[in-house]
Design an enzyme around this catalytic site. Structure first.
Site, PDB file in Angstrom:
ATOM      1  N   LYS A 116      63.837 -30.660 -22.123  1.00 38.12           N
ATOM      2  CA  LYS A 116      63.730 -31.710 -23.144  1.00 38.12           C
ATOM      3  C   LYS A 116      63.120 -32.984 -22.577  1.00 38.12           C
ATOM      4  CE  LYS A 116      67.317 -30.331 -26.408  1.00 38.12           C
ATOM      5  NZ  LYS A 116      68.628 -30.655 -26.960  1.00 38.12           N
ATOM      6  N   LYS A 208      61.365 -19.353 -27.942  1.00 39.42           N
ATOM      7  CA  LYS A 208      62.518 -19.459 -28.838  1.00 39.42           C
ATOM      8  C   LYS A 208      62.121 -20.118 -30.164  1.00 39.42           C
ATOM      9  CE  LYS A 208      65.522 -22.663 -28.037  1.00 39.42           C
ATOM     10  NZ  LYS A 208      66.536 -23.576 -27.506  1.00 39.42           N
ATOM     11  N   LYS A 211      63.549 -26.115 -33.622  1.00 39.85           N
ATOM     12  CA  LYS A 211      63.341 -27.190 -34.597  1.00 39.85           C
ATOM     13  C   LYS A 211      62.087 -27.980 -34.287  1.00 39.85           C
ATOM     14  CE  LYS A 211      68.298 -27.974 -35.125  1.00 39.85           C
ATOM     15  NZ  LYS A 211      69.467 -28.782 -34.826  1.00 39.85           N
TER      16      LYS A 211
HETATM   17  P1  TYM Z   1      71.626 -27.098 -31.862  1.00 37.96           P
HETATM   18  O1  TYM Z   1      71.758 -27.968 -33.043  1.00 37.96           O
HETATM   19  O2  TYM Z   1      70.410 -27.214 -31.046  1.00 37.96           O
HETATM   20  O3  TYM Z   1      71.783 -25.590 -32.283  1.00 37.96           O
HETATM   21  C1  TYM Z   1      72.851 -25.173 -33.097  1.00 37.96           C
HETATM   22  C2  TYM Z   1      73.222 -23.743 -32.788  1.00 37.96           C
HETATM   23  O4  TYM Z   1      72.101 -22.894 -33.054  1.00 37.96           O
HETATM   24  C3  TYM Z   1      71.861 -22.053 -31.935  1.00 37.96           C
HETATM   25  N1  TYM Z   1      70.437 -21.764 -31.853  1.00 37.96           N
HETATM   26  C4  TYM Z   1      69.921 -20.533 -31.826  1.00 37.96           C
HETATM   27  N2  TYM Z   1      70.499 -19.316 -31.868  1.00 37.96           N
HETATM   28  C5  TYM Z   1      69.685 -18.238 -31.843  1.00 37.96           C
HETATM   29  N3  TYM Z   1      68.332 -18.317 -31.768  1.00 37.96           N
HETATM   30  C6  TYM Z   1      67.714 -19.519 -31.729  1.00 37.96           C
HETATM   31  N4  TYM Z   1      66.382 -19.579 -31.678  1.00 37.96           N
HETATM   32  C7  TYM Z   1      68.511 -20.701 -31.753  1.00 37.96           C
HETATM   33  N5  TYM Z   1      68.229 -22.017 -31.727  1.00 37.96           N
HETATM   34  C8  TYM Z   1      69.416 -22.656 -31.785  1.00 37.96           C
HETATM   35  C9  TYM Z   1      72.356 -22.866 -30.746  1.00 37.96           C
HETATM   36  O5  TYM Z   1      72.633 -22.032 -29.644  1.00 37.96           O
HETATM   37  C10 TYM Z   1      73.595 -23.519 -31.315  1.00 37.96           C
HETATM   38  O6  TYM Z   1      74.692 -22.644 -31.251  1.00 37.96           O
HETATM   39  N6  TYM Z   1      74.317 -28.349 -27.897  1.00 37.96           N
HETATM   40  C11 TYM Z   1      74.499 -27.701 -29.174  1.00 37.96           C
HETATM   41  C12 TYM Z   1      75.320 -28.514 -30.128  1.00 37.96           C
HETATM   42  C13 TYM Z   1      76.705 -28.819 -29.633  1.00 37.96           C
HETATM   43  C14 TYM Z   1      77.755 -27.865 -29.437  1.00 37.96           C
HETATM   44  C15 TYM Z   1      78.864 -28.617 -28.977  1.00 37.96           C
HETATM   45  C16 TYM Z   1      77.828 -26.482 -29.588  1.00 37.96           C
HETATM   46  C17 TYM Z   1      77.197 -30.031 -29.298  1.00 37.96           C
HETATM   47  N7  TYM Z   1      78.512 -29.921 -28.894  1.00 37.96           N
HETATM   48  C18 TYM Z   1      80.082 -27.988 -28.662  1.00 37.96           C
HETATM   49  C19 TYM Z   1      79.058 -25.865 -29.288  1.00 37.96           C
HETATM   50  C20 TYM Z   1      80.155 -26.616 -28.823  1.00 37.96           C
HETATM   51  C21 TYM Z   1      73.088 -27.442 -29.729  1.00 37.96           C
HETATM   52  O7  TYM Z   1      72.157 -27.367 -29.011  1.00 37.96           O
HETATM   53  O8  TYM Z   1      72.949 -27.362 -31.025  1.00 37.96           O
END
Ligand code: TYM
Length: 354
Positions: A116, A208, A211
């Site tokens: 990032k 991957k 967003k």
């Molecule tokens: P975020 O918002 O980037 O993603 C949310 C969830 O979506 C999953 N994800 C995917 N799964 C499969 N294929 C993909 N291409 C893909 N892109 C995203 C992510 O693995 C995530 O589960 N850091 C976390 C947010 C967070 C969190 C936490 C999660 C903050 N605190 C505590 C669990 C526990 C995140 O990147 O979210």
């Protein structure tokens, strides 16, 4: 050893463009977890979102949109606790304690920060660097035992386990003295799995789905209508071979593997079962079947999201209620953490005072 009852926590960032990867890797599984005999907490992680610049007005809309996606996908806010992170101050408070437990060397290994921050690392926010520590605080403020996430979060969850273990070891005497047995924080179990733990870009099966992909055709957004969904699947990159009849035949065929995985996750079956039906089929047969399945699964969610976001007052009320319920649990953890660390505090927990 302390006994921890099952508690599920997960979070999604309100950074716009919620996509099929977020749905299949995370939100759809959150819905399934509600049926387990466990308290579930699902959090819109707005503190995480501001680790990179967010326009304030857009951010407010995005927080409501993720909340709407949770509800539209089937999360029941009476059974699960649905809330946004910034309304529960204990997340940031516990993150500070964990900043003093986590080691610089651990954070230096985090690959998501490197990705990032890119080349201009000196210009990244300190929040972006500290992101995984706040994530550990999110989870451990509730002493959560299970965390459903996509595969890209694996390293962050390993860090959460390291922080929990180091806290338990550093303060072992104080933890026992305060009646918490040998361990205060559980060693959280990541729940990563199913056929869509890593959904790939529709334009490049080695990247991957994300967003931030500049091409909107690379992802299916949860807000896409039926035409857009069908068109993106029709245009998805593939190879010229028919589908194999065995999963092993998907090796070295990232685009085919991805589309079969998406089909499996949407239908709630395995890749093997998909190939049992479509082994030997050309993409000209498979893609329309996948498009139909995607449209029937996703279009009602998009419709319900539109209905819900038209009433922001209702969404804000769901978040306020969830935040109040979350805070009761988190405040108890923080009271105990303060005692364990050796702080002097004001007495009875927030639950009794407010
Ligand atoms: P975020 O918002 O980037 O993603 C949310 C969830 O979506 C999953 N994800 C995917 N799964 C499969 N294929 C993909 N291409 C893909 N892109 C995203 C992510 O693995 C995530 O589960 N850091 C976390 C947010 C967070 C969190 C936490 C999660 C903050 N605190 C505590 C669990 C526990 C995140 O990147 O979210």
């Amino acid at each position: 050893m302390a006994a921890f009852t099952e508690l599920v926590f997960s979070g999604v960032q309100p950074t716009g463009n919620l996509h099929l990867g977020n749905y299949l890797g995370a939100v759809k599984r959150f819905v399934e977890m509600q049926d387990r005999d466990a308290q579930c907490l699902y959090c819109v992680v707005d503190l995480h979102a501001i680790t990179v610049w967010q326009d304030p007005e857009a951010l407010r809309g995005q927080i409501r949109e993720v909340t709407a996606a949770f509800l539209a996908a089937g999360i029941d806010p009476r059974r699960a606790i649905v809330f946004n992170q910034s309304q529960v101050p204990q997340h940031a408070e516990l993150a500070w304690v964990f900043n003093c437990v986590a080691r610089l060397g651990w954070l230096n290994r985090m690959t998501q920060f490197k990705e990032k921050a890119g080349k201009d690392r000196e210009n990244a926010s300190i929040g972006l660097y500290d992101y995984p520590v706040l994530m550990a605080a999110d989870i451990l403020a509730y002493r959560a035992t299970h965390v459903p996430v996509g595969e890209d979060q694996k390293q962050h969850l390993e860090l959460t386990r390291d922080i929990a273990q180091k806290f338990n070891t550093d303060f072992v005497g104080s933890i026992a003295a305060h009646g918490h047995g040998e361990a205060f924080f559980p060693v959280t179990e990541p729940l990563i799995g199913g056929p869509a733990a890593r959904v790939m870009s529709l334009r490049d099966g080695t990247k991957k789905m994300s967003k931030s992909d500049p091409s909107d055709n690379a992802r299916i957004n949860l807000t896409d209508d039926a035409d857009a969904i069908a068109q993106k699947i029709r245009r998805a990159k593939t190879d010229p071979e028919p589908l194999p009849s065995e999963v092993a035949g998907l090796r070295e065929r990232p685009e085919a593997d991805n589309l079969v995985g998406i089909y499996a996750a949407l239908a709630g079956i395995t890749r093997e079962e998909v190939l049992r039906d479509f082994g030997g089929a050309q993409f000209s047969t498979f893609k329309p079947a996948l498009a139909d399945l995607a449209v029937t699964s996703l279009a009602p969610i998009a419709l319900e999201m539109r209905r819900l976001t038209a009433d922001p007052g209702h969404i804000d009320a769901v978040l306020a209620d969830g935040s109040a319920r979350a805070e009761v649990i988190a405040a108890q953890t923080l009271d105990a953490v303060k005692d364990i660390v050796g702080f002097v505090r004001r007495g009875p927990s927030l639950q009794a005072v407010r």
